[in-house]
Scaffold this motif. Structure first.
Motif, PDB file in Angstrom:
ATOM      1  N   HIS A  43       0.836  -1.206   0.000  1.00  0.00           N
ATOM      2  CA  HIS A  43       0.000   0.000   0.000  1.00  0.00           C
ATOM      3  C   HIS A  43       0.873   1.260   0.000  1.00  0.00           C
ATOM      4  N   ILE A  44       1.919   1.251   0.806  1.00  0.00           N
ATOM      5  CA  ILE A  44       2.825   2.405   0.846  1.00  0.00           C
ATOM      6  C   ILE A  44       3.543   2.561  -0.486  1.00  0.00           C
ATOM      7  N   SER A  47       1.795   4.396  -3.204  1.00  0.00           N
ATOM      8  CA  SER A  47       1.689   5.851  -3.077  1.00  0.00           C
ATOM      9  C   SER A  47       2.853   6.585  -3.736  1.00  0.00           C
ATOM     10  N   ALA A  60      -6.199  11.211   5.199  1.00  0.00           N
ATOM     11  CA  ALA A  60      -5.623  10.520   6.354  1.00  0.00           C
ATOM     12  C   ALA A  60      -6.142  11.125   7.656  1.00  0.00           C
ATOM     13  N   THR A 238       3.875  11.956   1.704  1.00  0.00           N
ATOM     14  CA  THR A 238       2.808  11.210   1.041  1.00  0.00           C
ATOM     15  C   THR A 238       2.809   9.733   1.429  1.00  0.00           C
ATOM     16  N   PRO A 239       3.951   9.041   1.444  1.00  0.00           N
ATOM     17  CA  PRO A 239       3.922   7.640   1.891  1.00  0.00           C
ATOM     18  C   PRO A 239       3.452   7.488   3.341  1.00  0.00           C
ATOM     19  N   ALA A 242      -0.269   7.815   3.416  1.00  0.00           N
ATOM     20  CA  ALA A 242      -0.893   6.578   2.935  1.00  0.00           C
ATOM     21  C   ALA A 242      -0.891   5.524   4.039  1.00  0.00           C
ATOM     22  N   GLU A 245      -3.579   6.395   6.774  1.00  0.00           N
ATOM     23  CA  GLU A 245      -4.941   6.074   6.351  1.00  0.00           C
ATOM     24  C   GLU A 245      -5.190   4.569   6.421  1.00  0.00           C
TER      25      GLU A 245
END
Length: 351
Positions: A43-44, A47, A60, A238-239, A242, A245
């Motif tokens: 998932h990371i 991103s 998030a 950003t990571p 992600a 969230e």
């Protein structure tokens, strides 16, 4: 950073496994082993395609708010809980800050760096390191306590902590390890009825994201505004957004709850193994309810060095105010690792 009491407030468990400690079995750092899980890494990684854009934390932030049943105005995302301590020390006005020790030393270090004269409340071994609310000075207008507390692994009753709230007082509760407690019993996250309450959460411990830096603050909207003004622009990558969230979603919350029960069982196995060293003078603080245990042992410094020679890193305790060189902290690991460690500890004690 050494204070007048001689404690190195900036020494943390990762120092035990840096450089020549990189090959050691790590019982010094409280990050859950075998993390992050594959689904979270994927998932990371997904991103990374958005790195050209500036981070947008709205989704998030909303996810964290939903996780705790709060409006988004009560949530601030931070680069780990450590950033939150710095923001609190720099952004909030205070006359008499007090830190309840033994506990994670970064809050006091941040307060001192911001120019504050920090008071200490030292919980006592003979009381099981349990909180006595009456020990906190009435005129303290900023109080910090961990729950469950690092390094003692004591879980204080939520009502006892809430009783520290006063008009005009900020009450900071570090709940970095609360999601490792089955049912998150005694949590204050999500409470809006405690005046001045500030709860810090970290996503780096349970999910193995210490290198990504992600955590959050839950507090009254006006406090969140003060802290947000002290943050630089785009403080969370950003990571990391992600990850935040994902880690507060239903799947992750369920996985963390399952892991908490497994940690409790693994901790019981560790404690049962440590009990056989009672004749050697070993005593465990407790009852331990976090993903680590604190033990007292004669000649602990020498034992720690022998354990390093045998391939194991454990956390020294003498950098925590209220403890001395006879204390060690052990992270809870799986039974196979624990059994091998207990055999090494037996050898170290026979030296």
């Amino acid at each position: 950073m050494r204070t007048e009491s001689g404690h190195d407030l900036r020494h943390h468990g990762d120092a035990e496994v840096r450089d020549d400690g990189g090959s050691l079995v790590d019982l010094a750092v409280n990050v859950r082993a075998d993390t992050p899980p594959v689904w979270l890494r994927e998932h990371i990684a997904a991103s990374l395609g958005g790195l050209a854009a500036y981070p947008d934390g709205r989704a998030a932030r909303a996810a964290v708010a939903g996780r705790h049943g709060l409006p988004v105005e009560r949530v601030l995302l931070t680069a780990g809980a450590a950033e939150a301590f710095v923001l609190l020390a720099r952004a909030l006005k205070m006359r008499r800050p007090v830190v309840v020790h033994p506990q994670f030393t970064e809050p006091e270090a941040a307060l001192r760096d911001a120019g504050h004269d920090v008071g200490r409340v030292l919980l006592r071994e003979e009381d099981g390191f349990r909180l006595d609310p009456a020990a906190v000075p009435e005129d303290a207008d900023f109080v910090v306590i961990g729950n469950p507390t690092n390094p003692t692994s004591v879980l204080h009753p939520a009502d006892a902590i809430a009783s520290l709230a006063r008009p005009g007082r900020v009450l900071v509760v570090d709940e970095a390890f609360m999601d490792a407690v089955p049912g998150e019993s005694e949590a204050l996250a999500g409470r809006v009825d405690v005046p001045g309450l500030v709860v810090l959460r970290s996503l780096t411990k349970t999910w193995g994201l210490a290198g990504l830096r992600i955590g959050y603050v839950l507090a009254a909207p006006e406090t969140i505004e003060d802290l947000e003004r002290a943050q630089p622009l785009w403080p969370v990558s950003t990571p990391a957004l992600a990850a935040a969230e994902a880690c507060v979603g239903p799947r992750a919350v369920a996985e963390a709850a399952h892991a908490a029960h497994r940690i409790a069982a693994d901790r019981a196995h560790l404690l049962a193994g440590l009990a056989r060293f009672t004749p050697a003078g070993l005593r465990v603080a407790g009852p331990a309810q976090g993903p680590f245990v604190l033990l007292r042992l004669p000649e602990a410094s020498a034992v720690r060095r022998r354990l390093r020679d045998l391939g194991y890193a454990v956390r020294r305790g003498d950098t925590f105010p209220g403890l001395d060189e006879e204390w060690l902290r052990l992270a809870v690991r799986d039974r196979r690792t624990t059994n091998k460690f207990l055999a090494a500890l037996e050898r170290a004690l026979r030296h």
